[in-house]
Design a protein around this motif. Structure first.
Motif, PDB file in Angstrom:
ATOM      1  N   LYS A   1      -9.489   7.729  -4.360  1.00 29.20           N
ATOM      2  CA  LYS A   1      -8.398   7.722  -3.418  1.00 29.20           C
ATOM      3  C   LYS A   1      -7.367   8.470  -3.319  1.00 29.20           C
ATOM      4  CE  LYS A   1      -8.974   2.614  -3.139  1.00 29.20           C
ATOM      5  NZ  LYS A   1      -9.908   2.749  -1.977  1.00 29.20           N
TER       6      LYS A   1
ATOM      7  N   THR B   1       0.741   7.323  -0.707  1.00 27.09           N
ATOM      8  CA  THR B   1       0.422   6.074  -1.067  1.00 27.09           C
ATOM      9  C   THR B   1      -0.915   5.383  -0.719  1.00 27.09           C
ATOM     10  OG1 THR B   1       1.285   5.072   1.174  1.00 27.09           O
ATOM     11  CG2 THR B   1       3.079   5.457  -0.289  1.00 27.09           C
TER      12      THR B   1
ATOM     13  N   LYS C   1      -1.682   2.849   1.246  1.00 28.49           N
ATOM     14  CA  LYS C   1      -1.787   2.734   2.675  1.00 28.49           C
ATOM     15  C   LYS C   1      -1.982   3.949   3.616  1.00 28.49           C
ATOM     16  CE  LYS C   1      -2.130  -1.777   2.765  1.00 28.49           C
ATOM     17  NZ  LYS C   1      -3.531  -2.379   3.314  1.00 28.49           N
ATOM     18  N   GLU C   2      -1.148   5.101   2.900  1.00 25.44           N
ATOM     19  CA  GLU C   2      -1.249   6.276   3.540  1.00 25.44           C
ATOM     20  C   GLU C   2      -2.567   6.799   3.431  1.00 25.44           C
ATOM     21  OE1 GLU C   2       3.703   7.740   3.037  1.00 25.44           O
ATOM     22  OE2 GLU C   2       1.725   8.292   1.979  1.00 25.44           O
TER      23      GLU C   2
ATOM     24  N   GLU D   1      -5.585   5.024   3.042  1.00 27.99           N
ATOM     25  CA  GLU D   1      -6.254   4.237   3.905  1.00 27.99           C
ATOM     26  C   GLU D   1      -6.112   4.649   5.515  1.00 27.99           C
ATOM     27  OE1 GLU D   1      -5.515   0.304   3.007  1.00 27.99           O
ATOM     28  OE2 GLU D   1      -6.487   0.124   0.920  1.00 27.99           O
ATOM     29  N   LEU D   2      -5.027   4.843   5.705  1.00 27.62           N
ATOM     30  CA  LEU D   2      -4.911   5.437   7.085  1.00 27.62           C
ATOM     31  C   LEU D   2      -5.398   6.510   7.485  1.00 27.62           C
ATOM     32  CD1 LEU D   2      -3.241   5.267   9.955  1.00 27.62           C
ATOM     33  CD2 LEU D   2      -1.310   6.045   8.788  1.00 27.62           C
TER      34      LEU D   2
ATOM     35  N   VAL E   1      -6.357  -1.113   8.751  1.00 34.11           N
ATOM     36  CA  VAL E   1      -5.671  -0.748   7.446  1.00 34.11           C
ATOM     37  C   VAL E   1      -5.045  -1.981   6.789  1.00 34.11           C
ATOM     38  CG1 VAL E   1      -3.968   0.612   6.558  1.00 34.11           C
ATOM     39  CG2 VAL E   1      -5.587   1.679   8.457  1.00 34.11           C
ATOM     40  N   TRP E   2      -4.083  -2.956   7.817  1.00 37.21           N
ATOM     41  CA  TRP E   2      -3.306  -3.756   7.333  1.00 37.21           C
ATOM     42  C   TRP E   2      -4.157  -5.234   7.002  1.00 37.21           C
ATOM     43  CZ3 TRP E   2      -1.301   0.563   9.006  1.00 37.21           C
ATOM     44  CH2 TRP E   2      -0.504   1.210   8.097  1.00 37.21           C
TER      45      TRP E   2
ATOM     46  N   LEU F   1       4.075   1.311  12.209  1.00 34.02           N
ATOM     47  CA  LEU F   1       3.140   2.378  12.065  1.00 34.02           C
ATOM     48  C   LEU F   1       3.456   3.661  12.260  1.00 34.02           C
ATOM     49  CD1 LEU F   1      -0.103   2.989  11.688  1.00 34.02           C
ATOM     50  CD2 LEU F   1      -0.521   2.616  14.185  1.00 34.02           C
TER      51      LEU F   1
ATOM     52  N   HIS G   1       4.587   4.944   9.109  1.00 28.06           N
ATOM     53  CA  HIS G   1       3.555   5.675   8.293  1.00 28.06           C
ATOM     54  C   HIS G   1       2.869   6.769   8.777  1.00 28.06           C
ATOM     55  CE1 HIS G   1       3.417   1.966   5.513  1.00 28.06           C
ATOM     56  NE2 HIS G   1       3.995   1.361   6.482  1.00 28.06           N
TER      57      HIS G   1
END
Length: 226
Positions: A139, A151, A153-154, A156-157, A178-179, A192, A195
């Motif tokens: 990742k 991060t 989430k960043e 995954e985004l 993503v969420w 969003l 992010h």
């Protein structure tokens, strides 16, 4: 790409079929358990979209049959909002993703495309777009071979944007992927923006071109240029 849609609600089945055929998929359908079971044994598919609740059986049995047959098809399960246990059971059986009813057809298409791209990249050590390299096993994100701190989430985004490059993705589609479902009660997807802004800044600071194009009121496109 050959897709099997297993859904007993006639209007939804027709809508999914017409939409995906418009996206140039080869689409087969089944509206009950018996027909679906025959088709998954007799034919090979790239992706199977299966509703858990069928009039003459359980869609999870179809998932199990596919896995027992060592099918290479990607599997997306569909369930009602109150079927969390069934969704978890489906993922434990080996399904790749799930959608909660009701859903938008572009979201289904995005999930299918994302799933197929992930499967295409299985076994690869990295995924590259322009100056950006993603290393899924760790990742990690690199720009010109230099590590960029992001991060979870960043990451995954960015992965979702890259695997759906050159496609307009709405805020709702991105947030859903993503969420996840627990964001259903959120009235606004404005968070969003924060992010995306933070991710864009980190990539630009690391020397990456700006691949994220904002379409105000519509969403985002990850592209090398329009």
């Amino acid at each position: 790409m050959k897709i099997l849609l297993i859904e007993d609600e006639p209007s939804l089945l027709v809508a999914m079929q017409h939409y995906l055929e418009g996206e140039h998929y080869n689409v087969s359908t089944a509206n009950n358990f018996r027909t679906a079971s025959v088709k998954v044994h007799d034919y090979e598919y790239d992706c199977v979209v299966v509703d858990i609740t069928l009039p003459d059986g359980n869609g999870l049995t179809i998932v199990n049959e596919l896995k027992e047959a060592h099918s290479q098809a990607g599997i997306i399960i569909v369930s009602a909002k109150n079927s969390l246990d069934d969704k978890l059971s489906g993922l434990e059986l080996g399904a790749d993703d799930y959608l909660t009813k009701p859903f938008h057809l572009p979201e289904l298409n995005a999930r299918i495309r994302s799933l197929m791209r992930r499967r295409q990249h299985e076994g690869e050590t990295h995924l590259t777009f322009g100056a950006i390299t993603l290393i899924p096993s760790r990742k990690q994100v690199l720009v010109d071979n230099q590590l960029v701190e992001v991060t979870v989430k960043e990451y995954e985004l960015l992965l979702f944007l890259v695997t759906n490059k050159n496609r307009l993705l709405s805020k709702a589609v991105i947030v859903e992927h993503v969420w996840g479902d627990y964001m259903d009660g959120i009235d606004s997807h404005d968070f969003l923006y924060t992010h995306v802004r933070n991710l864009r800044r980190k990539l630009l600071d690391a020397g990456s071109p700006d691949y994220i194009t904002t379409r105000y009121g519509a969403g985002y496109i990850f592209t090398a240029g329009e």
